[in-house]
Design a protein around this motif. Structure first.
Motif, mmCIF file in Angstrom:
data_model
loop_
_atom_site.group_PDB
_atom_site.id
_atom_site.type_symbol
_atom_site.label_atom_id
_atom_site.label_comp_id
_atom_site.label_asym_id
_atom_site.label_seq_id
_atom_site.Cartn_x
_atom_site.Cartn_y
_atom_site.Cartn_z
ATOM 1 N N ALA A 119 0.829 -1.203 0.000
ATOM 2 C CA ALA A 119 0.000 0.000 0.000
ATOM 3 C C ALA A 119 0.865 1.255 0.000
ATOM 4 C CB ALA A 119 -0.929 -0.008 1.211
ATOM 5 N N ALA A 120 1.994 1.208 0.744
ATOM 6 C CA ALA A 120 2.905 2.357 0.778
ATOM 7 C C ALA A 120 3.516 2.602 -0.602
ATOM 8 C CB ALA A 120 4.002 2.120 1.813
ATOM 9 N N ASN A 121 3.866 1.527 -1.312
ATOM 10 C CA ASN A 121 4.390 1.688 -2.667
ATOM 11 C C ASN A 121 3.372 2.360 -3.575
ATOM 12 O OD1 ASN A 121 6.890 0.511 -2.178
ATOM 13 N ND2 ASN A 121 6.198 -1.545 -2.696
ATOM 14 N N ALA A 122 2.105 1.995 -3.411
ATOM 15 C CA ALA A 122 1.056 2.622 -4.220
ATOM 16 C C ALA A 122 0.907 4.098 -3.872
ATOM 17 C CB ALA A 122 -0.270 1.888 -4.010
ATOM 18 N N ALA A 235 0.524 11.607 -16.082
ATOM 19 C CA ALA A 235 0.596 11.512 -14.626
ATOM 20 C C ALA A 235 -0.790 11.376 -14.004
ATOM 21 C CB ALA A 235 1.305 12.748 -14.068
ATOM 22 N N LEU A 236 -1.776 12.092 -14.553
ATOM 23 C CA LEU A 236 -3.138 11.986 -14.014
ATOM 24 C C LEU A 236 -3.666 10.567 -14.173
ATOM 25 C CD1 LEU A 236 -5.659 13.296 -12.828
ATOM 26 C CD2 LEU A 236 -6.345 13.930 -15.155
ATOM 27 N N GLY A 237 -3.489 9.990 -15.348
ATOM 28 C CA GLY A 237 -3.938 8.619 -15.548
ATOM 29 C C GLY A 237 -3.222 7.640 -14.638
ATOM 30 N N SER A 238 -1.921 7.847 -14.463
ATOM 31 C CA SER A 238 -1.147 6.950 -13.608
ATOM 32 C C SER A 238 -1.544 7.096 -12.143
ATOM 33 C CB SER A 238 0.345 7.227 -13.787
ATOM 34 O OG SER A 238 1.114 6.288 -13.079
ATOM 35 N N ALA A 239 -1.819 8.326 -11.710
ATOM 36 C CA ALA A 239 -2.239 8.529 -10.317
ATOM 37 C C ALA A 239 -3.556 7.814 -10.033
ATOM 38 C CB ALA A 239 -2.367 10.028 -10.024
ATOM 39 N N ILE A 240 -4.497 7.917 -10.966
ATOM 40 C CA ILE A 240 -5.795 7.257 -10.779
ATOM 41 C C ILE A 240 -5.632 5.739 -10.756
ATOM 42 C CG2 ILE A 240 -8.032 6.836 -11.860
ATOM 43 C CD1 ILE A 240 -7.942 9.752 -12.840
ATOM 44 N N GLY A 242 -2.936 4.133 -10.032
ATOM 45 C CA GLY A 242 -2.169 3.775 -8.838
ATOM 46 C C GLY A 242 -3.046 3.675 -7.604
ATOM 47 N N LEU A 243 -3.978 4.618 -7.452
ATOM 48 C CA LEU A 243 -4.911 4.560 -6.317
ATOM 49 C C LEU A 243 -5.759 3.292 -6.376
ATOM 50 C CD1 LEU A 243 -6.145 8.261 -6.117
ATOM 51 C CD2 LEU A 243 -4.842 7.036 -4.370
ATOM 52 N N ALA A 244 -6.252 2.969 -7.561
ATOM 53 C CA ALA A 244 -7.075 1.774 -7.709
ATOM 54 C C ALA A 244 -6.259 0.500 -7.496
ATOM 55 C CB ALA A 244 -7.722 1.764 -9.097
ATOM 56 N N THR A 297 0.642 2.886 -16.668
ATOM 57 C CA THR A 297 1.976 3.091 -16.102
ATOM 58 C C THR A 297 2.109 2.596 -14.666
ATOM 59 O OG1 THR A 297 2.304 5.021 -17.527
ATOM 60 C CG2 THR A 297 3.730 4.823 -15.595
ATOM 61 N N ALA A 298 1.182 2.983 -13.793
ATOM 62 C CA ALA A 298 1.331 2.721 -12.353
ATOM 63 C C ALA A 298 1.506 1.238 -12.018
ATOM 64 C CB ALA A 298 0.155 3.322 -11.582
ATOM 65 N N PRO A 299 0.709 0.315 -12.572
ATOM 66 C CA PRO A 299 0.922 -1.098 -12.224
ATOM 67 C C PRO A 299 2.326 -1.598 -12.531
ATOM 68 C CG PRO A 299 -1.205 -0.808 -13.276
ATOM 69 C CD PRO A 299 -0.483 0.487 -13.432
ATOM 70 N N VAL A 300 2.899 -1.145 -13.652
ATOM 71 C CA VAL A 300 4.257 -1.564 -14.011
ATOM 72 C C VAL A 300 5.248 -1.110 -12.944
ATOM 73 C CG1 VAL A 300 6.118 -1.301 -15.694
ATOM 74 C CG2 VAL A 300 3.760 -1.533 -16.479
ATOM 75 N N ILE A 301 5.147 0.146 -12.514
ATOM 76 C CA ILE A 301 6.093 0.688 -11.544
ATOM 77 C C ILE A 301 5.897 0.061 -10.164
ATOM 78 C CG2 ILE A 301 6.968 2.789 -10.478
ATOM 79 C CD1 ILE A 301 7.430 2.543 -13.514
ATOM 80 N N ILE A 302 4.656 -0.088 -9.734
ATOM 81 C CA ILE A 302 4.385 -0.639 -8.398
ATOM 82 C C ILE A 302 4.852 -2.089 -8.310
ATOM 83 C CG2 ILE A 302 2.552 -1.299 -6.786
ATOM 84 C CD1 ILE A 302 0.980 1.157 -7.843
ATOM 85 N N LEU A 303 4.543 -2.898 -9.313
ATOM 86 C CA LEU A 303 4.936 -4.310 -9.275
ATOM 87 C C LEU A 303 6.447 -4.466 -9.388
ATOM 88 C CD1 LEU A 303 2.071 -5.764 -11.469
ATOM 89 C CD2 LEU A 303 2.478 -6.285 -9.053
ATOM 90 N N GLY A 304 7.087 -3.657 -10.242
ATOM 91 C CA GLY A 304 8.539 -3.734 -10.354
ATOM 92 C C GLY A 304 9.232 -3.367 -9.056
ATOM 93 N N THR A 305 8.757 -2.311 -8.398
ATOM 94 C CA THR A 305 9.318 -1.915 -7.110
ATOM 95 C C THR A 305 9.139 -3.011 -6.071
ATOM 96 O OG1 THR A 305 8.894 0.429 -7.584
ATOM 97 C CG2 THR A 305 9.207 -0.191 -5.269
ATOM 98 N N SER A 306 7.975 -3.631 -6.063
ATOM 99 C CA SER A 306 7.706 -4.695 -5.097
ATOM 100 C C SER A 306 8.630 -5.887 -5.294
ATOM 101 C CB SER A 306 6.237 -5.144 -5.213
ATOM 102 O OG SER A 306 5.354 -4.094 -4.909
ATOM 103 N N ILE A 307 8.919 -6.233 -6.549
ATOM 104 C CA ILE A 307 9.844 -7.345 -6.823
ATOM 105 C C ILE A 307 11.225 -7.036 -6.265
ATOM 106 C CG2 ILE A 307 11.070 -8.551 -8.673
ATOM 107 C CD1 ILE A 307 8.495 -8.350 -10.337
ATOM 108 N N VAL A 308 11.713 -5.827 -6.500
ATOM 109 C CA VAL A 308 13.043 -5.452 -6.017
ATOM 110 C C VAL A 308 13.082 -5.457 -4.493
ATOM 111 C CG1 VAL A 308 14.746 -3.595 -5.939
ATOM 112 C CG2 VAL A 308 13.612 -4.142 -8.087
ATOM 113 N N GLN A 309 12.069 -4.884 -3.848
ATOM 114 C CA GLN A 309 12.043 -4.861 -2.384
ATOM 115 C C GLN A 309 12.024 -6.264 -1.800
ATOM 116 O OE1 GLN A 309 8.554 -2.408 -1.752
ATOM 117 N NE2 GLN A 309 9.793 -0.626 -1.245
#
Length: 388
Positions: A119-122, A235-240, A242-244, A297-309
């Protein structure tokens, strides 16, 4: 947020400033590439120092270097110095600022685990996108309505102020580990990190191409001031999204959702070309196309970050989180340079072909990374333990 907003607004401020003062998009593309390459080279080194000496000390020192380099770049651009003088000044301006977004994510990883970390990554992705949303608008307004150097000046003030304020937040700072570099191997020796880096670099090319092409396309329509608003739609599309996405817990481990998210983004990056071809004089159509790209965009970034963490020891996590960001940045540099040359020689909207070509390559890289990662499960904790 201040530091991130400053860093994000710098690139477009530079593109607009130099396109007005020097009139060459090829120069803009190669200068942007030089700055981003400097960032790719210096950020991992800064992150290693951060792991060993602490975020506060390194960030405070970097703020002073950033202030001087911004001042040098502004002086060169204002007095229209020879083009070559812009390159070292801009490279230092880009490279001297540490990856504040990655350091914030490092603090979340230190303080939380499980579903809270996801949730913090999102939340951090949404914060990034809010900066990407407001940064281009701020840059465009300042450059076109105040004076050409105003965007870069505001970027430098925001960045340095934010860095100093962040350096003072010692309560949540992860402990430094001077022996981290000797005890733990480099994150680049972990196949799971490369599984993220390869597609991220190609995704960076997509966004570099969209940046330069959109500025060139709106300039040809005598609507230069609309460029920032159009790019902010990503960015607006990615923010929306990302929240979802942050509210949904995937039922499987993150590797398969990651490749699916890259596939979706590859499809959506074809939309700007379609909009430019079918409705070449419609700014709303281009804006809607950018919004569509942002959704993916957001799902790609969130999932990639989670894999690295999940796959890197905490003592090397500052450095590990810099590498995906650097991959996107390096790709962005390539996209800027390549597309700057293309739009100067092949037409205003021709750069929108770059994402169409690179999108499938990103998907292939994600699939190859998935296969590589699947054979080396031993370097990661279980997906449910990190909430991904």
């Amino acid at each position: 947020m201040l530091a991130r907003l400053g860093a994000i607004s710098l690139s477009l401020s530079m593109i607009l400033l130099l396109s007005m003062n020097y009139g060459s998009f090829a120069l803009v593309g190669f200068l942007s590439a030089t700055g981003l390459i400097a960032l790719v080279v210096l950020h991992p080194w800064t992150a290693r120092l951060t792991d060993r000496h602490g975020q506060g000390k390194v960030t405070a020192a970097a703020a002073g270097i950033a202030a001087l380099s911004y001042a040098a770049f502004l002086a060169c651009a204002h007095w229209k110095a020879p083009a070559w003088t812009l390159f070292p000044a801009y490279a230092l301006a880009m490279g001297s600022s540490p990856n504040v977004s990655g350091m914030v994510r490092r603090r979340w990883a230190h303080l939380h685990d499980g579903s809270t970390r996801r949730a913090a990554n999102a939340v951090e992705q949404v914060a990034d996108e809010l900066c990407f949303l407001s940064g281009p608008i701020l840059a465009t307004i300042l450059v076109t309505s105040v004076f050409p150097e105003a965007g870069v000046l505001a970027s430098g003030v925001l960045l340095v102020t934010g860095m100093l304020l962040f350096a003072g937040q010692r309560r949540t700072e992860p402990p430094a580990d001077p022996a981290a570099g000797r005890r733990e191997s480099s994150p680049l020796r972990r196949p799971s990190v490369w599984a993220v880096l390869m597609p991220y670099a190609l995704v960076g090319i997509l966004f570099g191409a969209l940046d330069v092409t959109t500025v060139k396309h709106t300039t040809s329509m005598d609507s230069r001031s609309a460029a920032g608003v159009l790019l902010s739609m990503i960015a607006l599309g990615s923010a929306i999204s990302g929240l979802a996405f942050g509210k949904v817990r995937p039922r499987s481990e993150p590797r398969v959702p990651f490749i699916v998210s890259v596939a979706a983004l590859a499809v959506l990056t074809c939309v700007p070309l379609a909009a430019a071809r079918l409705l070449p004089d419609s700014l709303p159509a281009i804006g809607a196309a950018m919004f569509a790209v942002g959704i993916g965009t957001a799902p790609v970034i969130i999932l990639g970050t989670s894999i690295v963490q999940a796959c890197v020891p905490e003592a090397r996590l500052n450095e590990a989180l810099v590498w995906p960001s650097s991959a996107i940045t390096g790709g962005n540099a390539t996209g800027n340079a390549l597309t700057g040359w293309i739009v100067d020689h092949a037409g205003d909207s021709s750069g929108y072909w770059v994402p169409v070509v690179v999108g499938p390559a990103a998907l292939l890289a994600a699939y190859a990374g998935l296969a590589l990662h699947r054979r080396t499960d031993d370097d990661c904790v279980a997906a449910e333990d990190v909430g991904v």
